[in-house]
Design a protein around this motif. Structure first.
Motif, PDB file in Angstrom:
ATOM      1  N   SER A   1       0.829  -1.217   0.000  1.00 22.12           N
ATOM      2  CA  SER A   1       0.000   0.000   0.000  1.00 22.12           C
ATOM      3  C   SER A   1       0.854   1.254   0.000  1.00 22.12           C
ATOM      4  CB  SER A   1      -0.834   0.076   1.283  1.00 22.12           C
ATOM      5  OG  SER A   1      -1.710  -0.989   1.384  1.00 22.12           O
ATOM      6  N   ALA A   2       0.378   2.278  -0.663  1.00 25.09           N
ATOM      7  CA  ALA A   2       0.882   3.645  -0.522  1.00 25.09           C
ATOM      8  C   ALA A   2       2.403   3.705  -0.666  1.00 25.09           C
ATOM      9  CB  ALA A   2       0.432   4.235   0.809  1.00 25.09           C
ATOM     10  N   SER A   3       3.047   4.590   0.112  1.00 15.39           N
ATOM     11  CA  SER A   3       4.501   4.768   0.049  1.00 15.39           C
ATOM     12  C   SER A   3       5.040   4.680   1.476  1.00 15.39           C
ATOM     13  CB  SER A   3       4.825   6.145  -0.532  1.00 15.39           C
ATOM     14  OG  SER A   3       4.469   7.158   0.390  1.00 15.39           O
ATOM     15  N   PRO A   4       6.377   4.538   1.623  1.00 17.08           N
ATOM     16  CA  PRO A   4       6.920   4.474   2.989  1.00 17.08           C
ATOM     17  C   PRO A   4       6.529   5.688   3.833  1.00 17.08           C
ATOM     18  CG  PRO A   4       8.588   3.790   1.415  1.00 17.08           C
ATOM     19  CD  PRO A   4       7.418   4.292   0.607  1.00 17.08           C
ATOM     20  N   GLN A   5       6.543   6.888   3.248  1.00 16.12           N
ATOM     21  CA  GLN A   5       6.176   8.083   4.014  1.00 16.12           C
ATOM     22  C   GLN A   5       4.726   8.003   4.488  1.00 16.12           C
ATOM     23  OE1 GLN A   5       7.981   8.052   1.163  1.00 16.12           O
ATOM     24  NE2 GLN A   5       8.981  10.008   0.790  1.00 16.12           N
ATOM     25  N   ILE A   6       3.837   7.630   3.587  1.00 18.67           N
ATOM     26  CA  ILE A   6       2.418   7.560   3.957  1.00 18.67           C
ATOM     27  C   ILE A   6       2.203   6.465   4.999  1.00 18.67           C
ATOM     28  CG2 ILE A   6       0.101   7.009   3.071  1.00 18.67           C
ATOM     29  CD1 ILE A   6       0.989   8.465   0.463  1.00 18.67           C
ATOM     30  N   ARG A   7       2.916   5.348   4.854  1.00 18.88           N
ATOM     31  CA  ARG A   7       2.765   4.267   5.839  1.00 18.88           C
ATOM     32  C   ARG A   7       3.281   4.683   7.219  1.00 18.88           C
ATOM     33  NH1 ARG A   7       4.567   0.980   1.268  1.00 18.88           N
ATOM     34  NH2 ARG A   7       6.616   0.686   2.197  1.00 18.88           N
ATOM     35  N   ASN A   8       4.216   5.628   7.260  1.00 17.58           N
ATOM     36  CA  ASN A   8       4.686   6.138   8.558  1.00 17.58           C
ATOM     37  C   ASN A   8       3.680   7.082   9.199  1.00 17.58           C
ATOM     38  OD1 ASN A   8       7.125   4.814   8.698  1.00 17.58           O
ATOM     39  ND2 ASN A   8       8.302   6.476   7.780  1.00 17.58           N
ATOM     40  N   MET A   9       2.750   7.595   8.425  1.00 18.37           N
ATOM     41  CA  MET A   9       1.784   8.575   8.928  1.00 18.37           C
ATOM     42  C   MET A   9       0.421   7.955   9.215  1.00 18.37           C
ATOM     43  SD  MET A   9       2.647  11.437   6.033  1.00 18.37           S
ATOM     44  CE  MET A   9       1.672  12.769   6.721  1.00 18.37           C
ATOM     45  N   ALA A  10      -0.075   7.176   8.271  1.00 20.82           N
ATOM     46  CA  ALA A  10      -1.468   6.720   8.303  1.00 20.82           C
ATOM     47  C   ALA A  10      -1.700   5.721   9.429  1.00 20.82           C
ATOM     48  CB  ALA A  10      -1.823   6.083   6.961  1.00 20.82           C
ATOM     49  N   THR A  11      -2.802   5.887  10.131  1.00 27.72           N
ATOM     50  CA  THR A  11      -3.154   4.966  11.210  1.00 27.72           C
ATOM     51  C   THR A  11      -4.009   3.822  10.657  1.00 27.72           C
ATOM     52  OG1 THR A  11      -5.201   6.125  11.714  1.00 27.72           O
ATOM     53  CG2 THR A  11      -3.216   6.888  12.868  1.00 27.72           C
ATOM     54  N   ILE A  12      -4.054   2.737  11.408  1.00 28.77           N
ATOM     55  CA  ILE A  12      -4.867   1.593  10.991  1.00 28.77           C
ATOM     56  C   ILE A  12      -6.350   1.968  10.993  1.00 28.77           C
ATOM     57  CG2 ILE A  12      -5.563  -0.750  11.673  1.00 28.77           C
ATOM     58  CD1 ILE A  12      -2.724  -0.439  10.341  1.00 28.77           C
ATOM     59  N   GLY A  13      -6.780   2.736  11.991  1.00 30.63           N
ATOM     60  CA  GLY A  13      -8.181   3.166  12.027  1.00 30.63           C
ATOM     61  C   GLY A  13      -8.524   4.021  10.821  1.00 30.63           C
ATOM     62  N   GLY A  14      -7.637   4.964  10.509  1.00 27.70           N
ATOM     63  CA  GLY A  14      -7.869   5.824   9.350  1.00 27.70           C
ATOM     64  C   GLY A  14      -7.820   5.047   8.059  1.00 27.70           C
ATOM     65  N   ASN A  15      -6.942   4.054   7.999  1.00 26.90           N
ATOM     66  CA  ASN A  15      -6.834   3.230   6.795  1.00 26.90           C
ATOM     67  C   ASN A  15      -8.160   2.521   6.510  1.00 26.90           C
ATOM     68  OD1 ASN A  15      -6.152   0.347   5.571  1.00 26.90           O
ATOM     69  ND2 ASN A  15      -4.621   1.796   4.843  1.00 26.90           N
ATOM     70  N   LEU A  16      -8.803   2.018   7.567  1.00 27.09           N
ATOM     71  CA  LEU A  16     -10.099   1.348   7.399  1.00 27.09           C
ATOM     72  C   LEU A  16     -11.151   2.311   6.860  1.00 27.09           C
ATOM     73  CD1 LEU A  16     -10.903  -0.898  10.464  1.00 27.09           C
ATOM     74  CD2 LEU A  16     -10.204  -1.542   8.162  1.00 27.09           C
ATOM     75  N   LEU A  17     -11.005   3.579   7.221  1.00 28.44           N
ATOM     76  CA  LEU A  17     -12.031   4.572   6.874  1.00 28.44           C
ATOM     77  C   LEU A  17     -11.675   5.371   5.630  1.00 28.44           C
ATOM     78  CD1 LEU A  17     -12.647   5.788  10.512  1.00 28.44           C
ATOM     79  CD2 LEU A  17     -14.217   4.451   9.122  1.00 28.44           C
ATOM     80  N   GLN A  18     -10.658   4.917   4.870  1.00 30.31           N
ATOM     81  CA  GLN A  18     -10.254   5.700   3.700  1.00 30.31           C
ATOM     82  C   GLN A  18     -11.368   5.713   2.666  1.00 30.31           C
ATOM     83  OE1 GLN A  18      -7.079   4.129   1.123  1.00 30.31           O
ATOM     84  NE2 GLN A  18      -7.353   2.147   2.103  1.00 30.31           N
ATOM     85  N   ARG A  19     -11.381   6.818   1.894  1.00 31.87           N
ATOM     86  CA  ARG A  19     -12.440   7.031   0.913  1.00 31.87           C
ATOM     87  C   ARG A  19     -11.973   6.524  -0.454  1.00 31.87           C
ATOM     88  NH1 ARG A  19     -15.564  11.278   2.819  1.00 31.87           N
ATOM     89  NH2 ARG A  19     -17.193  10.397   1.531  1.00 31.87           N
TER      90      ARG A  19
END
Lengths: 329, 163
Positions: free
Chosen positions: A96-114
């Motif tokens: 998924s995504a990029s290393p930078q985004i994976r360092n930022m994005a939370t699991i809860g937010g990932n579930l709720l992505q649009r």
């Protein structure tokens, strides 16, 4: 970006109070701030959850994994006990995504992505039932190479963009939430809502619910599951099609348990139950696998530009299951 | 509207006091309030990686981070990478040695990303470097030289770490 206020609550209770007065929850910011700058999200009051205590733990017991909603994608992907117990989770995250985004994005937010539907993300298209209920769907009849074939309706054909969510649907995960009424747990199979006549309703959450974590039961088929993603380029791209597949065999070589979930082709992370049913209890011969895989897209409704996925998905299922059985032998 | 609020950010080891609106991103705070224009604004949507900085040692995108969100965290930008006497970091040296840029706009982000990529242990082979540098786009297409520079820097840092 539009003007908004900012609060950093110290407890779920304080976050809940902010939510009740019209606030918008902020995790890593990779979804909300992107959409706010596009004018698609219009938060008035941002509630930064990232420093809430207690939601940043990963625990793997003998029977289940428990994952706090504020864990970052990169941390979950690298967690040694998780990698050993449920490799498909880390595989889906690293795809998924990029290393930078994976360092930022939370699991809860990932579930709720649009959705990444271009007609949803571009406000200059007046018609989008997800953004503006009742306005129509600009994607239907538009450029649809990335749009869904499964779980669509006459109102919306937007593809669910997730990778982790596909793995979680194969793994029978449970989503934990908190609201002022107390904690609640709901099956991942009930969490994502297909668009139907109300595409704007994407998750089975009440207005005061905050996602606090995940539980994943450790079953043999889940522990051996893997995630495979096909993309138009090698990395940093959404799925053309993806699969989370889990399989366990009986001592005499029949399919004991099988889980198949698909990404990149449906409006929600899609469990391919017909494929599973065709193989459960059977010997997974090449012919049986091919016949079962062919069922995956039986109910698909292709658009003008995505018919190639009618063949792509069964081929992905067939290849993945064949490799898994080969590796298990 | 939501008025500017005082905030202290720790940038390259130094506490910096500023007054910014809640909606201000870390990228805009660096560039507009602190005159640290080394961190570049490319897409401003988290897609290109030009704004890559480190927060508490990890690479993140400054364009999708609110300045207030990182209050108290240690922020490292390209300006803080060279030594106090101007000695370039091994990754900066390697980018020069391999000519790993053309226009240079993505370079600060590439370098900050590469420093983290090497530190994470994700620079073991060209394939691994390509995968773990995928979040930094280069419209000039300098990728082969960027991969070579990351590989060269990883080897140099490994040598330095030897007793």
């Amino acid at each position: 970006m539009m003007d908004f206020s900012y609060m950093r609550p110290a407890s779920l209770e304080a976050a809940g109070a902010g939510l009740a007065s019209g606030g918008t929850l902020l995790g890593g910011g990779t979804g909300l701030l992107d959409l706010a700058r596009l004018g698609i999200a219009q938060p008035q009051a941002v509630i930064d959850l990232t420093r809430l205590p207690g939601l940043d733990r990963i625990e793997v017991t003998g029977t289940e994994a428990r994952i706090g909603a504020l864990i970052k994608m990169s941390r979950l992907a690298a967690h040694p006990a998780m990698r050993a117990a449920l490799p498909a989770v880390g595989q889906s995250l690293l795809a998924s995504a990029s290393p930078q985004i994976r360092n930022m994005a939370t699991i809860g937010g990932n579930l709720l992505q649009r959705t990444r539907c271009a007609y949803f993300r571009d406000a200059s298209f007046g018609s989008c039932n997800r953004r503006n209920p009742g306005s129509g769907c600009a994607a239907i009849g538009g450029v649809t190479r990335g749009h869904a074939l499964l779980g669509t309706s006459a109102h919306c054909i937007a593809t669910h963009p997730g990778d982790l969510a596909v793995a979680l649907v194969a793994l029978d995960a449970v989503v934990e939430t908190w609201s002022p009424d107390g904690p609640r747990a709901l099956s991942i199979h009930d969490f994502f809502l297909a668009p139907g006549a109300t595409p704007e309703k994407e998750f089975a959450l009440a207005s005061g619910d905050i996602v606090t974590g995940l539980r994943i039961p450790l079953a043999p088929a889940a522990q051996r599951a893997r995630y495979v993603k096909l993309r138009d380029r090698a990395s940093y791209e959404f799925a053309a099609a993806s699969i989370a597949a889990g399989l366990s065999l009986t001592d005499d070589g029949r399919v004991a348990d099988i889980r198949i979930a698909l990404g990149g082709v449906a409006t929600i992370p899609w469990r391919a139950r017909a494929v599973e049913a065709a193989l459960r209890g059977q010997r997974p011969t090449p012919a049986a696998i091919a016949a079962a895989a062919a069922l995956a897209m039986r109910e698909a409704e292709p658009q003008h530009d995505n018919r190639h996925k009618l063949a792509l998905v069964p081929a992905l299922i067939e290849r993945t299951l064949t490799e898994m059985i080969g590796d298990a032998a | 509207m939501s008025p500017p609020r005082p905030l202290t950010l720790i940038i390259n080891g130094e506490p910096r006091a500023l007054l910014v609106e809640p909606r201000t991103t870390l990228l805009d705070a660096l560039r507009e309030n602190l005159d640290l224009t080394g961190t570049k604004k490319g897409c401003d949507h988290g897609q290109c990686g030009a704004c890559t900085v480190h927060v508490d040692g990890e690479r993140v995108l400054a364009c999708l981070t609110l300045a207030h969100q990182v209050e108290g965290a240690r922020i490292a930008t390209i300006e803080g990478l060279a030594g106090p006497d101007g000695t370039l970091h091994a990754v900066q040296k390697a980018f020069l040695a391999e000519d790993a840029f053309q226009c240079g706009y993505c370079t600060p982000g590439q370098i900050m990303s590469a420093v983290a990529c090497i530190r994470e242990g994700h620079a073991g082979s060209p394939e691994e470097i390509r995968e773990f540098m995928a979040g930094n786009l280069c419209r000039c297409g300098a990728y082969p030289h960027i991969v070579a520079a990351v590989q060269r820097a990883a080897q140099a840092l490994e040598q330095e770490a030897l007793p």
